[in-house]
Motif scaffolding. Structure first.
Motif, mmCIF file in Angstrom:
data_model
loop_
_atom_site.group_PDB
_atom_site.id
_atom_site.type_symbol
_atom_site.label_atom_id
_atom_site.label_comp_id
_atom_site.label_asym_id
_atom_site.label_seq_id
_atom_site.Cartn_x
_atom_site.Cartn_y
_atom_site.Cartn_z
ATOM 1 N N UNK A 175 0.844 -1.256 0.178
ATOM 2 C CA UNK A 175 0.044 0.104 -0.041
ATOM 3 C C UNK A 175 0.859 1.374 -0.082
ATOM 4 N N UNK A 176 1.942 1.212 -0.819
ATOM 5 C CA UNK A 176 2.507 2.452 -1.134
ATOM 6 C C UNK A 176 3.986 2.676 -0.496
ATOM 7 N N UNK A 177 4.454 1.863 0.355
ATOM 8 C CA UNK A 177 5.576 2.065 1.404
ATOM 9 C C UNK A 177 6.722 1.979 0.258
ATOM 10 N N UNK A 178 6.836 1.331 -0.933
ATOM 11 C CA UNK A 178 8.173 1.197 -1.659
ATOM 12 C C UNK A 178 8.070 2.780 -2.254
ATOM 13 N N UNK A 179 7.114 3.369 -2.768
ATOM 14 C CA UNK A 179 7.115 4.486 -3.435
ATOM 15 C C UNK A 179 7.751 5.768 -2.392
ATOM 16 N N UNK A 180 7.159 5.455 -1.203
ATOM 17 C CA UNK A 180 7.656 6.444 -0.110
ATOM 18 C C UNK A 180 9.041 6.372 0.084
ATOM 19 N N UNK A 181 9.569 4.987 -0.024
ATOM 20 C CA UNK A 181 11.059 5.128 0.367
ATOM 21 C C UNK A 181 11.983 5.853 -0.746
ATOM 22 N N UNK A 182 11.289 5.433 -1.867
ATOM 23 C CA UNK A 182 12.106 6.319 -3.130
ATOM 24 C C UNK A 182 11.988 7.623 -3.122
ATOM 25 N N UNK A 183 10.757 8.169 -2.687
ATOM 26 C CA UNK A 183 10.533 9.803 -2.670
ATOM 27 C C UNK A 183 11.464 10.286 -1.496
#
Length: 629
Positions: A175-183
């Motif tokens: 639910x989005x944590x991978x994208x948060x890490x990248x950002x």
């Protein structure tokens, strides 16, 4: 010039205080899942908006430029003057929040939005719970699951709770944590840092990731043999299955937790914390504290303490007392929940006492984000929650619900023998979070996938903890939350300071529990200064030593027989001391306490007095427990 400079500082302080309070109001409302109304609306959108407005102020390049210009013009002024101190903290805080380009601001705002969405989904996550011995599914929070793993006698129940705990990580990754890490990483690198971990620790502690891991590597290497020895001992004494993550806590102390449980009734926990703090002469300088202590669905799954209103001294000398919100997740019907909740209460109340007693000329000195050191913030609370494990504290405050019967020492001895050889596991668990986040933010963007992160977590657990962790790394709530990510090293540094501070009081006063010098000493040396002094300097100024892990490691290496003997001595001395003491019926910690359960106001000490409010809260808890029975 001075009048214009003072006007600039005054306007900034007032504006920041308002924006800070607006954000913290949304933070509390969304974390506690309060009802949103037209007069008091709460939403993740408003949370993101108020956070953006606060960060827009702190990241405004014109404010930073003007503060630097005025400071340069006042370079000959006394560095200790309130005006200069305010300019310096404005500059430091704004530099920690500097997003110098449109792109970096956009990345930050997008990250905030994704974090808010993930947090809302996590709070509303369905299916968390365990299957009990009768085959019935029991809904439980992450705290409840961990309590079940420590206390349930059936292995199948403990395993069910562990599997549910593990599902949290899978859910967050989906639910989005991978994208948060990248950002997060993208932002940090565009700001000139190695990665997001380096960015966060540099802002909070004043030194970078490389320096931090020089400290942590020494602690990791120095305690690795203790960890290996402890795992071997656990297997030898309790069997190979004791190393299964759902069995470790129970095998070490499950039976003794059940024996201790009657002496930690949750309904009495607030009164006992208040009496303990009062004996140490700890006060709250007129603060108002809102306590939401009971577990319920959709409530944030970790205890915390935040300040909608920061304590500070206005230019005319008026002291603004703090307003504090803090929470725990107690289930008064669960075995072991009373002790867990009491530890949380002593911890968060330590935060509240610390930030209530900061006396500096700007609210920036008493807000918990960078440049406030994480280790500095956690040092106070962890020092005070450590008392709950002391035999002297238990001789005074670990009583059954009748307040007549004290916990016998044979139970404490069993607790010491069951847990002391394995206390290194707590240290290693703290280290594991930091080593995991370090490795996480060192991944290339292409490698930030659900599968890779899951594998990384398992690898770090094996490397640092010797095998799968009873608290899976991906279930730790801090790593998903902006204000707590890359935060855990603060607990480790703080624990080093806790043992060093305990050693100091033992050497100077001979005792800690009910020591009336504790409050005044902490207030003077640790609390009044706020973030105006570096954490490492604060610890050295009090203890006379550079921060190190020596006192902590020495405690871990203490022979069990020697520890039992010394704790027995302190237990007996406190029992003798109690015979000559007269318990005060009304106490004054210079605070107003509001007990709430979500939207419901349970009791207010402004109307009932402190002990009266505690008694009404006790009745409320008893009714809640009876309703669940």
């Amino acid at each position: 010039m001075a009048s214009a400079a003072q006007e600039f500082v005054n306007n900034f302080n007032d504006t920041y205080a308002k924006k800070h309070e607006a954000f913290e109001t949304q933070f509390w409302g969304t974390k506690m899942a309060l009802t949103s109304t037209d007069s008091t609306p709460y939403s993740t959108e408003l949370l993101s908006q108020t956070k953006k407005e606060m960060e827009d102020l702190l990241s405004d390049p014109d404010i930073l430029t003007k503060a630097k210009k005025i400071r340069e013009e006042l370079k000959e002024a006394d560095d200790s003057s309130d005006l200069v101190k305010c300019l310096d903290v404005i500059i430091r805080t704004c530099q920690c929040n500097e997003f110098p380009t449109t792109e970096t601001k956009q990345i930050r705002e997008k990250t905030n939005a994704l974090e808010g969405e993930l947090e809302k989904k996590r709070n509303e996550m369905s299916g968390l719970g365990y299957t009990n011995a009768e085959g019935t599914f029991v809904q439980a929070s992450s705290v409840g699951l961990r309590t079940t793993m420590r206390t349930a006698s059936e292995e199948s129940v403990r395993k069910s709770a562990f599997q549910s705990l593990t599902s949290i990580g899978d859910f967050c990754l989906e639910n989005g944590f991978c994208e948060i890490v990248k950002l997060r990483n993208s932002l940090a690198k565009k700001l000139g840092f190695q990665d997001y971990y380096d960015y966060t620790v540099t802002n909070a502690e004043g030194f970078g990731k490389d320096r931090l891991f020089e400290i942590l590597d020494g602690l990791e290497e120095g305690t690795r043999p203790l960890m290996v020895k402890a795992r071997q001992l656990l297997e030898k004494e309790k069997g190979q299955d004791a190393l299964e993550p759902w069995n470790m806590g129970f095998k070490m102390a499950g039976s003794v937790i059940q024996r201790m449980d009657p002496y930690f009734p949750f309904s009495k926990s607030v009164e006992r914390y208040i009496r303990s703090y009062a004996a140490m002469k700890i006060g709250y300088s007129g603060a108002t504290m809102t306590l939401d202590l009971l577990d319920r669905p959709k409530k944030y799954s970790n205890g915390f303490c935040h300040w909608p209103r920061c304590a500070w001294i206005q230019p005319d000398g008026t002291f603004v007392p703090s307003q504090t919100n803090f929470t725990s997740l107690a289930d008064p019907t669960a075995v072991g929940s009373g002790l867990t909740a009491l530890n949380t209460l002593m911890h968060e109340a330590g935060h509240a006492a610390h930030f209530a007693n900061i006396r500096q000329p700007s609210p920036l000195f008493s807000q918990e984000r960078a440049p406030t050191s994480v280790a500095y913030a956690e040092n106070q609370s962890m020092f005070l929650d450590s008392l709950v494990g002391d035999a002297a504290w238990r001789a005074k405050y670990a009583l059954d619900a009748s307040d007549q019967n004290v916990m016998p020492f044979d139970i404490m001895e069993e607790d010491i023998r069951s847990t002391h050889p394995y206390k290194v596991f707590q240290l290693r668990a703290m280290l594991a979070v930091s080593y995991f986040e370090k490795a996480l933010y060192e991944l290339d963007d292409n490698d930030v996938t659900m599968e890779n992160i899951q594998k990384l977590a398992k690898d770090i657990e094996t490397k640092i903890q010797g095998g799968p962790s009873p608290r899976p790394l991906l279930s730790v709530p801090h790593i998903y939350s902006d204000e707590a990510s890359c935060y855990y090293q603060g607990y480790t540094l703080a624990e080093m300071s806790v043992h060093q501070t305990r050693e100091y009081f033992k050497n100077t006063d001979g005792y800690i529990v009910d020591n009336p010098n504790i409050g005044p000493t902490l207030t003077k040396h640790y609390w009044n200064c706020g973030n105006s002094k570096p954490f490492l300097d604060i610890v050295k100024d009090l203890t006379g030593k550079e921060l190190s892990g020596t006192a902590w490691v020495n405690e871990l290496m203490t022979d069990v027989e020697d520890l039992v003997k010394s704790e027995r001595k302190e237990y007996d001395e406190m029992l003798q001391k109690k015979k000559t003491e007269q318990q005060q019926e009304e106490l004054d910690l210079q605070m107003t306490v509001r007990f709430v359960d979500g939207d419901e106001l349970i009791a207010d000490s402004k109307d009932l007095g402190l002990m009266g409010a505690c008694q009404k809260f006790e009745s409320f808890v008893a009714a809640r427990a009876a309703a669940k029975a």
